[in-house]
Design an enzyme around this catalytic site. Structure first.
Site, PDB file in Angstrom:
ATOM      1  N   GLY A  71      18.753 -19.412 -15.748  1.00  0.00           N
ATOM      2  CA  GLY A  71      17.624 -18.493 -15.784  1.00  0.00           C
ATOM      3  C   GLY A  71      17.204 -17.996 -14.413  1.00  0.00           C
ATOM      4  O   GLY A  71      17.759 -18.376 -13.382  1.00  0.00           O
ATOM      5  N   THR A  74      10.506 -18.490 -12.596  1.00  0.00           N
ATOM      6  CA  THR A  74       9.356 -18.705 -13.466  1.00  0.00           C
ATOM      7  C   THR A  74       8.269 -19.411 -12.672  1.00  0.00           C
ATOM      8  O   THR A  74       8.466 -19.786 -11.512  1.00  0.00           O
ATOM      9  CB  THR A  74       9.714 -19.490 -14.737  1.00  0.00           C
ATOM     10  OG1 THR A  74       8.632 -19.369 -15.678  1.00  0.00           O
ATOM     11  CG2 THR A  74       9.962 -20.964 -14.437  1.00  0.00           C
ATOM     12  N   SER A 137       8.870 -20.863 -21.764  1.00  0.00           N
ATOM     13  CA  SER A 137      10.096 -20.543 -21.029  1.00  0.00           C
ATOM     14  C   SER A 137      10.993 -21.765 -21.000  1.00  0.00           C
ATOM     15  O   SER A 137      10.500 -22.895 -20.931  1.00  0.00           O
ATOM     16  CB  SER A 137       9.757 -20.131 -19.592  1.00  0.00           C
ATOM     17  OG  SER A 137       8.823 -19.070 -19.567  1.00  0.00           O
ATOM     18  N   GLY A 139      14.778 -23.465 -19.374  1.00  0.00           N
ATOM     19  CA  GLY A 139      15.924 -23.416 -18.484  1.00  0.00           C
ATOM     20  C   GLY A 139      16.564 -24.784 -18.482  1.00  0.00           C
ATOM     21  O   GLY A 139      15.877 -25.792 -18.322  1.00  0.00           O
ATOM     22  N   GLY A 150      14.281 -28.295 -18.808  1.00  0.00           N
ATOM     23  CA  GLY A 150      13.688 -28.272 -20.138  1.00  0.00           C
ATOM     24  C   GLY A 150      12.886 -27.034 -20.464  1.00  0.00           C
ATOM     25  O   GLY A 150      13.296 -25.909 -20.174  1.00  0.00           O
ATOM     26  N   ILE A 151      11.696 -27.249 -21.042  1.00  0.00           N
ATOM     27  CA  ILE A 151      10.856 -26.165 -21.546  1.00  0.00           C
ATOM     28  C   ILE A 151       9.453 -26.294 -20.960  1.00  0.00           C
ATOM     29  O   ILE A 151       8.965 -27.400 -20.723  1.00  0.00           O
ATOM     30  CB  ILE A 151      10.804 -26.177 -23.095  1.00  0.00           C
ATOM     31  CG1 ILE A 151      10.097 -24.925 -23.634  1.00  0.00           C
ATOM     32  CG2 ILE A 151      10.155 -27.451 -23.635  1.00  0.00           C
ATOM     33  CD1 ILE A 151      10.239 -24.736 -25.145  1.00  0.00           C
ATOM     34  N   CYS A 168      11.242 -14.599 -15.538  1.00  0.00           N
ATOM     35  CA  CYS A 168      12.587 -14.739 -16.098  1.00  0.00           C
ATOM     36  C   CYS A 168      13.445 -13.499 -15.847  1.00  0.00           C
ATOM     37  O   CYS A 168      14.418 -13.245 -16.561  1.00  0.00           O
ATOM     38  CB  CYS A 168      12.525 -15.070 -17.584  1.00  0.00           C
ATOM     39  SG  CYS A 168      11.541 -16.553 -17.925  1.00  0.00           S
TER      40      CYS A 168
END
EC number: 2.3.1.181
Length: 206
Positions: A71, A74, A137, A139, A150-151, A168
């Site tokens: 990605g 962020t 988000s 990655g 993770g998230i 992103c």
């Protein structure tokens, strides 16, 4: 059923947790239990391994950390529920695509089950959206069959720093958070609710 240890790390600097993920992944053995880390970070921009610097419009003195996840750039900050997956994906019978799908579906299920929110994905733009505004988000990185990163679920936070970047890699991408729909949104609850949904999906796939 897979034994997965949960670790609540609280508020931790991103660089410290990133280093710990690398160490855990590089030293684990086939017998090492999988872990899910629950964490919150002070304000930081993280850049994916193929991230383009032009997507950081103005950092406003917020630290920028280069990472090895997938990605683009962020933002992480207080009030964002972050969950990291340190998994042996072969043992869990997961490929990279199935892992991403499971991470995304667990978030969709959580938002529906606990908050009656209908979330969705967008083809070609990983993450979770509500009415085309991004609420989560993700990655990930897989190295020698082991996952980490993770998230990040926007829960009850200041979203302003997202306007300092192209989130992103998408110019003008609108962000949202759970607090837009539930004022009392709590990251600890979100982390536990999400993890429960993720583990359920994971065990059902084995």
């Amino acid at each position: 059923m897979n034994n997965i240890y949960q670790k609540d790390l609280g508020l931790q600097q991103y660089t410290k947790v990133f280093e710990d993920m690398l160490e855990f992944t590089s030293t684990r053995t086939p017998e090492t239990n999988d872990e899910i880390w629950l964490v919150e970070h002070p304000a930081v921009f993280t850049q994916g391994k193929h991230g383009k610097p032009e997507h950081i419009l103005n950092s406003h003195n917020i630290p920028i950390v280069a990472t090895d996840r997938g990605g683009q750039v962020t933002y992480h900050g207080p009030g964002q529920a972050v969950i990291y997956f340190l998994l042996d994906i072969k043992r869990n019978k997961l490929g990279a695509k199935k892992l991403v799908t499971t991470v995304e579906q667990a978030c969709i299920n959580m938002l529906d089950k606990y908050y009656n929110l209908k979330a969705h994905i967008i083809d070609g733009a990983h993450g979770i959206y509500i009415n085309n505004q991004k609420i989560a988000s993700l990655g990930l990185r897989i190295k020698q069959g082991k996952s980490y990163h993770g998230i990040a679920i926007n829960t009850n936070m200041d979203l302003t720093p997202f306007s300092y970047i192209n989130p992103c890699g998408y110019s003008g991408l609108k962000m949202c958070q759970l607090a837009n729909f539930y004022q009392e949104a709590d990251i600890k609850k979100v982390q536990q609710q999400y993890t429960a949904e993720f583990v359920t999906l994971l065990n059902n796939s084995i």
